[in-house]
Design a protein around this motif. Structure first.
Motif, PDB file in Angstrom:
ATOM      1  N   SER A   1      31.247  32.308  28.428  1.00 58.18           N
ATOM      2  CA  SER A   1      30.941  32.888  29.733  1.00 58.18           C
ATOM      3  C   SER A   1      31.177  34.403  29.720  1.00 58.18           C
ATOM      4  CB  SER A   1      31.815  32.203  30.784  1.00 58.18           C
ATOM      5  OG  SER A   1      31.703  32.861  32.001  1.00 58.18           O
TER       6      SER A   1
ATOM      7  N   LEU B   1      27.662  26.095  34.054  1.00 58.89           N
ATOM      8  CA  LEU B   1      28.055  27.485  33.815  1.00 58.89           C
ATOM      9  C   LEU B   1      26.853  28.419  33.967  1.00 58.89           C
ATOM     10  CD1 LEU B   1      29.935  29.781  32.793  1.00 58.89           C
ATOM     11  CD2 LEU B   1      29.295  29.125  30.470  1.00 58.89           C
TER      12      LEU B   1
ATOM     13  N   GLN C   1      26.133  28.899  37.497  1.00 60.49           N
ATOM     14  CA  GLN C   1      27.133  29.782  38.097  1.00 60.49           C
ATOM     15  C   GLN C   1      26.835  31.253  37.781  1.00 60.49           C
ATOM     16  OE1 GLN C   1      31.622  30.137  37.229  1.00 60.49           O
ATOM     17  NE2 GLN C   1      31.367  28.003  37.830  1.00 60.49           N
ATOM     18  N   LEU C   2      26.413  31.504  36.551  1.00 60.25           N
ATOM     19  CA  LEU C   2      26.054  32.885  36.176  1.00 60.25           C
ATOM     20  C   LEU C   2      24.891  33.377  37.032  1.00 60.25           C
ATOM     21  CD1 LEU C   2      26.443  32.564  32.302  1.00 60.25           C
ATOM     22  CD2 LEU C   2      27.750  34.125  33.745  1.00 60.25           C
TER      23      LEU C   2
ATOM     24  N   ASN D   1      26.330  34.230  40.420  1.00 59.03           N
ATOM     25  CA  ASN D   1      27.177  35.426  40.446  1.00 59.03           C
ATOM     26  C   ASN D   1      26.383  36.705  40.219  1.00 59.03           C
ATOM     27  OD1 ASN D   1      29.149  33.513  40.732  1.00 59.03           O
ATOM     28  ND2 ASN D   1      30.519  34.387  39.198  1.00 59.03           N
TER      29      ASN D   1
HETATM   30  C1  LIG Z   1      31.584  33.562  39.433  1.00 58.87           C
HETATM   31  O1  LIG Z   1      32.304  34.138  40.500  1.00 58.87           O
HETATM   32  C2  LIG Z   1      33.460  33.428  40.879  1.00 58.87           C
HETATM   33  C3  LIG Z   1      34.016  34.082  42.123  1.00 58.87           C
HETATM   34  O2  LIG Z   1      34.177  35.447  41.932  1.00 58.87           O
HETATM   35  C4  LIG Z   1      34.446  33.414  39.719  1.00 58.87           C
HETATM   36  O3  LIG Z   1      35.614  32.691  40.049  1.00 58.87           O
HETATM   37  C5  LIG Z   1      33.783  32.764  38.503  1.00 58.87           C
HETATM   38  O4  LIG Z   1      34.629  32.846  37.377  1.00 58.87           O
HETATM   39  C6  LIG Z   1      32.472  33.467  38.190  1.00 58.87           C
HETATM   40  N1  LIG Z   1      31.808  32.714  37.145  1.00 58.87           N
HETATM   41  C7  LIG Z   1      31.108  33.275  36.167  1.00 58.87           C
HETATM   42  C8  LIG Z   1      30.510  32.341  35.179  1.00 58.87           C
HETATM   43  O5  LIG Z   1      30.922  34.470  36.073  1.00 58.87           O
END
Ligand SMILES: *[C@@H]1O[C@H](CO)[C@@H](O)[C@H](O)[C@H]1NC(C)=O
Ligand SMILES: *[C@@H]1O[C@H](CO)[C@@H](O)[C@H](O)[C@H]1NC(C)=O
Ligand SMILES: *[C@@H]1O[C@H](CO)[C@@H](O)[C@H](O)[C@H]1NC(C)=O
Length: 358
Positions: free
Chosen positions: A204, A261, A264-265, A268
């Motif tokens: 990640s 994952l 999620q990327l 974000n």
């Molecule tokens: C996405 O953002 C959340 C909240 O800020 C964070 O906890 C998480 O680690 C992030 N995930 C990635 C894959 O960047």
């Protein structure tokens, strides 16, 4: 009336010809201006040739079906990365980082290295390799070279956003790490579930680094069915089953975490398009064919081909070329499905053809 019709047809013909020329012009151009490749031996095109390592394929019978012969590719012909490049419309193969010139870098670079993993130590029992962290360092170097050449930071930033980035890494964190308890401590430190989590935490961060270097269209391959490779079957046995199930279960724990994952990327980084390519799904044979998992070449102890050995003649009906690596035939099947998904499980959220158009 007749005059009017003639005019109509002339206009129509000119119109059709113009459209045709536009089509031809389009098909001569790749769909994206550039294509960068990261990963392991499934995509390496010669980066390991000058390294001190057993993990290199710059000798026959590798390359027996490749137009230029032996190059360091770990197969008889084209790799998955080569075929995806062709599907994207690149006429030339993307060159390896080890020999790339400034004239070539604007269409992309291949950083792949046999034995390389997410973890720096993976593959080192074989010798040197360019770990994913080092591949990212090399990419940072390429981006600054490109920026100097293009001499306009805004332009370069916009340019690299249009490229396709392919990442195929993690197989050697199992094959040349976790599954070798005598060489590496990881299997004594972590359960398979913990190991998958540790790997993905690091992956990640690495994918975030790639994003920070300007990447926006990133295809991330999951891991293959490592427990079905001839070399692992020979090492661990299968109790009469087709594959080593314990290995496939361990690898699956990585894959089931990788997909969320990637999503999620995307959440974000709202301007990024990451996509998960399900290797298990895209490498599934169509129909009921179960070809035997026998390698095509004669194997060394480490699962690579014996130098100068004679490969099997039926390379167009064999899945594996050596103990770990697939034939060009298999690579075409995988690359074509990663590019144009056939089943909903192949790619999420986009296959590569759609990623290119976004
Ligand atoms: C996405 O953002 C959340 C909240 O800020 C964070 O906890 C998480 O680690 C992030 N995930 C990635 C894959 O960047
Ligand atoms: C730099 O590139 C940007 C984006 O392509 C362009 O708008 C700008 O005019 C360029 N600047 C110079 C000095 O050429
Ligand atoms: C990958 O595809 C297979 C079907 O071939 C499916 O069973 C599996 O759940 C998929 N894996 C992930 C992580 O989506």
């Amino acid at each position: 009336m007749s005059h009017g019709l003639n005019l109509f047809f002339s206009v129509l013909i000119v119109f059709v010809l113009t459209q045709l020329r536009a089509l031809v012009a389009v098909s001569n151009e790749p769909q994206v201006p550039c294509y960068f490749i990261f990963g392991d031996s499934l995509v390496d095109c010669g980066n390991n040739n000058e390294l001190v390592t057993a993990a290199k394929a710059n000798y026959p019978p590798y390359g027996v079906d490749f137009p230029e012969g032996v190059t360091g590719r770990f197969t008889n012909g084209l790799t998955i990365a080569d075929i995806i490049g062709q599907l994207l419309g690149f006429v030339k193969f993307i060159p390896p980082y080890s020999t790339v010139t400034d004239q070539e870098i604007s269409t992309g670079v291949n950083y792949g290295s046999g034995g390389a993993g997410i973890r720096d130590e993976s593959g080192t029992e074989l010798g040197d390799c360019v770990s994913f962290n080092r591949q990212l360092d090399n990419h940072a170097d390429i981006i600054s070279r490109l920026s100097l050449l293009q001499n306009n930071k805004t332009y370069t930033n916009e340019y690299v956003k249009k490229c396709i980035y392919l990442s195929n890494i993690g197989n050697d964190d199992y094959i040349d790490n976790y599954l070798m308890p005598n060489n590496y401590p990881t299997s004594h430190m972590y359960t398979t579930d913990q190991y998958a989590a540790v790997l993905l935490r690091q992956y990640s961060q690495q994918l975030t680094t790639l994003y920070n270097l300007g990447a926006r269209k990133i295809a991330v391959f999951g891991l293959g069915v490592i427990g079905c490779t001839p070399a692992e079957i020979a090492r661990f046995g299968t109790d009469g089953r087709p594959c080593v199930n314990s290995i496939n279960n361990a690898v699956n724990q990585f894959n089931v975490r990788l997909k969320p994952l990637i999503h999620q990327l995307n959440n974000n980084f709202s301007d990024a398009k990451f996509t998960f390519i399900n290797f298990t799904s895209v490498s599934a044979p169509e129909g009921d064919v179960t070809l035997p998992a026998k390698p095509c070449c004669q194997l060394r102890g480490d699962g690579q081909c014996v130098p100068n050995s004679i490969p099997c003649p039926d390379r167009d009906s064999t899945i594996f070329y050596d103990g770990f690596h697939t034939t060009e035939l298999s690579n075409i099947a995988v690359a074509t499905r990663a590019y144009t998904g056939l089943s909903p499980t192949d790619a999420s959220p986009y296959d590569i053809s759609h990623l290119a158009q976004l």
